[in-house]
Structures are given as structure tokens and as C-alpha cells.
Design a protein around this motif. Structure first.
Motif, PDB file in Angstrom:
ATOM      1  N   LYS A 299    -101.130  27.481  45.543  1.00 63.94           N
ATOM      2  CA  LYS A 299    -100.675  27.032  46.800  1.00 63.94           C
ATOM      3  C   LYS A 299    -100.079  27.836  47.738  1.00 63.94           C
ATOM      4  CE  LYS A 299     -99.622  22.413  45.592  1.00 63.94           C
ATOM      5  NZ  LYS A 299     -98.499  21.123  45.299  1.00 63.94           N
ATOM      6  N   LYS A 300     -99.505  29.101  47.255  1.00 63.05           N
ATOM      7  CA  LYS A 300     -99.095  30.121  47.979  1.00 63.05           C
ATOM      8  C   LYS A 300    -100.056  30.878  48.617  1.00 63.05           C
ATOM      9  CE  LYS A 300     -94.439  30.485  46.475  1.00 63.05           C
ATOM     10  NZ  LYS A 300     -93.365  31.333  45.881  1.00 63.05           N
ATOM     11  N   SER A 301    -101.186  31.109  47.656  1.00 64.11           N
ATOM     12  CA  SER A 301    -102.222  32.091  48.049  1.00 64.11           C
ATOM     13  C   SER A 301    -103.420  31.607  48.832  1.00 64.11           C
ATOM     14  CB  SER A 301    -102.618  32.801  46.463  1.00 64.11           C
ATOM     15  OG  SER A 301    -103.410  32.003  45.614  1.00 64.11           O
ATOM     16  N   ARG A 302    -103.326  30.180  49.337  1.00 65.24           N
ATOM     17  CA  ARG A 302    -104.480  29.780  49.807  1.00 65.24           C
ATOM     18  C   ARG A 302    -104.672  30.137  51.193  1.00 65.24           C
ATOM     19  NH1 ARG A 302    -105.744  23.817  47.483  1.00 65.24           N
ATOM     20  NH2 ARG A 302    -105.912  24.638  45.366  1.00 65.24           N
ATOM     21  N   SER A 303    -103.333  30.802  51.992  1.00 64.03           N
ATOM     22  CA  SER A 303    -103.706  31.368  53.281  1.00 64.03           C
ATOM     23  C   SER A 303    -104.566  32.414  53.256  1.00 64.03           C
ATOM     24  CB  SER A 303    -102.283  31.328  54.088  1.00 64.03           C
ATOM     25  OG  SER A 303    -101.508  32.581  53.208  1.00 64.03           O
ATOM     26  N   SER A 304    -105.449  32.737  54.450  1.00 65.36           N
ATOM     27  CA  SER A 304    -106.194  33.872  54.486  1.00 65.36           C
ATOM     28  C   SER A 304    -105.422  35.180  54.704  1.00 65.36           C
ATOM     29  CB  SER A 304    -107.142  33.686  55.519  1.00 65.36           C
ATOM     30  OG  SER A 304    -106.467  33.844  56.651  1.00 65.36           O
ATOM     31  N   ARG A 305    -105.998  36.264  54.220  1.00 65.45           N
ATOM     32  CA  ARG A 305    -105.360  37.706  54.645  1.00 65.45           C
ATOM     33  C   ARG A 305    -105.155  37.828  55.957  1.00 65.45           C
ATOM     34  NH1 ARG A 305    -108.127  42.116  51.246  1.00 65.45           N
ATOM     35  NH2 ARG A 305    -110.017  40.903  51.544  1.00 65.45           N
ATOM     36  N   SER A 306    -106.071  37.302  56.950  1.00 66.13           N
ATOM     37  CA  SER A 306    -106.019  37.372  58.444  1.00 66.13           C
ATOM     38  C   SER A 306    -104.568  36.641  58.774  1.00 66.13           C
ATOM     39  CB  SER A 306    -107.171  36.874  58.843  1.00 66.13           C
ATOM     40  OG  SER A 306    -108.131  37.601  58.641  1.00 66.13           O
TER      41      SER A 306
ATOM     42  N   LEU B  81    -103.308  38.193  62.312  1.00 67.80           N
ATOM     43  CA  LEU B  81    -104.454  38.661  62.883  1.00 67.80           C
ATOM     44  C   LEU B  81    -105.523  37.685  63.164  1.00 67.80           C
ATOM     45  CD1 LEU B  81    -105.126  42.072  60.930  1.00 67.80           C
ATOM     46  CD2 LEU B  81    -104.169  41.756  63.143  1.00 67.80           C
ATOM     47  N   LEU B  82    -106.337  37.629  64.318  1.00 69.14           N
ATOM     48  CA  LEU B  82    -107.513  36.860  64.548  1.00 69.14           C
ATOM     49  C   LEU B  82    -108.676  37.381  63.919  1.00 69.14           C
ATOM     50  CD1 LEU B  82    -106.660  36.134  68.243  1.00 69.14           C
ATOM     51  CD2 LEU B  82    -106.320  34.762  66.030  1.00 69.14           C
ATOM     52  N   PHE B  83    -108.734  38.822  63.858  1.00 71.98           N
ATOM     53  CA  PHE B  83    -110.123  39.293  63.178  1.00 71.98           C
ATOM     54  C   PHE B  83    -109.981  39.006  61.488  1.00 71.98           C
ATOM     55  CE2 PHE B  83    -112.331  42.094  66.004  1.00 71.98           C
ATOM     56  CZ  PHE B  83    -112.246  41.775  67.295  1.00 71.98           C
ATOM     57  N   PRO B  84    -111.244  38.871  61.121  1.00 73.50           N
ATOM     58  CA  PRO B  84    -111.362  38.669  59.684  1.00 73.50           C
ATOM     59  C   PRO B  84    -110.978  39.754  58.618  1.00 73.50           C
ATOM     60  CG  PRO B  84    -113.438  38.629  60.599  1.00 73.50           C
ATOM     61  CD  PRO B  84    -112.501  38.827  61.680  1.00 73.50           C
ATOM     62  N   VAL B  85    -109.963  39.812  57.998  1.00 70.06           N
ATOM     63  CA  VAL B  85    -109.679  40.952  57.035  1.00 70.06           C
ATOM     64  C   VAL B  85    -110.625  40.951  56.086  1.00 70.06           C
ATOM     65  CG1 VAL B  85    -107.908  42.004  55.584  1.00 70.06           C
ATOM     66  CG2 VAL B  85    -107.418  41.056  57.908  1.00 70.06           C
ATOM     67  N   SER B  86    -111.115  39.590  55.299  1.00 68.50           N
ATOM     68  CA  SER B  86    -111.895  39.744  54.424  1.00 68.50           C
ATOM     69  C   SER B  86    -113.445  40.210  54.553  1.00 68.50           C
ATOM     70  CB  SER B  86    -112.047  38.093  53.773  1.00 68.50           C
ATOM     71  OG  SER B  86    -110.857  37.854  53.204  1.00 68.50           O
ATOM     72  N   ARG B  87    -113.763  40.172  55.990  1.00 71.90           N
ATOM     73  CA  ARG B  87    -115.146  40.512  56.439  1.00 71.90           C
ATOM     74  C   ARG B  87    -115.175  42.123  56.462  1.00 71.90           C
ATOM     75  NH1 ARG B  87    -117.793  37.553  61.089  1.00 71.90           N
ATOM     76  NH2 ARG B  87    -117.526  35.740  59.685  1.00 71.90           N
ATOM     77  N   VAL B  88    -114.042  42.532  56.975  1.00 71.54           N
ATOM     78  CA  VAL B  88    -113.840  43.966  57.066  1.00 71.54           C
ATOM     79  C   VAL B  88    -113.798  44.711  55.965  1.00 71.54           C
ATOM     80  CG1 VAL B  88    -112.092  45.897  58.017  1.00 71.54           C
ATOM     81  CG2 VAL B  88    -112.434  43.754  59.169  1.00 71.54           C
TER      82      VAL B  88
END
Length: 132
Positions: free
Chosen positions: A14-21, A26-33
Motif C-alpha cells: 500500500k505504501k509503494s503504490r504512489s508513483s515516483r513522480s 513532480l508533474l513530469f513522469p519519472v518512470s518514463r525518463v
């Protein structure tokens, strides 16, 4: 005892469900970068914070450029930001000019706003300089 382990793993999930962005704010996608960095083969290894930092830098550059272009479009009493507004924003800002040394790439159309085109005079060569 086994019930305690599953509860811990559920809480961890449950804790790790938030995105890295969102964790970085941030608004820019960290996973895509991150994916682009890995597929680009820029380095064999890089840290976990590298895509976060790069996404933050890209977001800052975008915010500065679009903010300055928005001010320029307001001054020219237009509602939409055009590519010429973006180019003028980069030319106006010393930080963006230094960062984007090559300038903003042109893709057809007029590159210089009309007001600046009329103000700049074409350099004419005199006949004396041609003879020398």
C-alpha cells in the motif's frame, strides 16, 4: 505467525503504490525518463535519483520557457502561445539562452516576429568592400 508476515507485506504494498513522480512532487513522469535513460544507452549504470533529477530539470526548463512565452503572448494580445513566442522567450532569458546554446529548432514558418523583423536592417555590402 504467518498472518503477521502477510499483513506486513500488504502494508508495504500500500505504501509503494504512489508513483515516483508524486513522491518527488513532480508533474513530469519519472518512470518514463528512467525508461528513456535505460533505452538510450547513455551510461552502463546510473543511480535511482538520476531520473528524478532529470525529470525535475526538464520540468523547470519547461515551466520557465512556457511562463516567459505566456507573458510575451499576453503583451502581443494573443490568447495562444505560438512557436515564435517560445523562440522570443528563449532569446530574452539569459539562463535559457545559455542552456539552449543552439537555440530553439525551427520548423518552417516565420522564425522572427514581425516587430523584430521590421526593426532589424539587412547588412548591405558596399562596392568598396567587394573590390578589396
Amino acid at each position: 505467525c504467518s498472518g503477521g508476515l502477510s499483513e506486513g507485506s500488504e502494508a508495504k504494498a500500500k505504501k509503494s503504490r504512489s508513483s515516483r513522480s508524486s513522491r518527488a512532487g513532480l508533474l513530469f513522469p519519472v518512470s518514463r525518463v528512467d525508461r528513456q535513460l535505460r533505452s538510450g544507452r547513455f551510461a552502463e549504470r546510473f543511480g535511482a535519483r538520476a531520473p528524478v533529477y532529470l525529470a525535475a530539470v526538464l520540468q523547470w526548463v519547461t515551466r520557465e520557457t512556457v511562463g516567459a512565452a505566456g507573458e510575451i503572448s499576453k503583451k502581443s494580445k494573443q490568447r495562444c502561445i505560438s512557436p515564435s513566442h517560445l523562440q522570443a522567450a528563449v532569446r530574452k532569458s539569459a539562463l535559457l539562452k545559455r542552456l539552449l546554446r543552439g537555440g530553439v529548432p525551427r520548423r518552417g514558418g516565420r522564425a522572427v516576429p514581425r516587430s523584430q523583423r521590421a526593426a532589424s536592417r539587412p547588412k548591405k555590402e558596399t562596392t568598396e568592400s567587394k573590390k578589396r
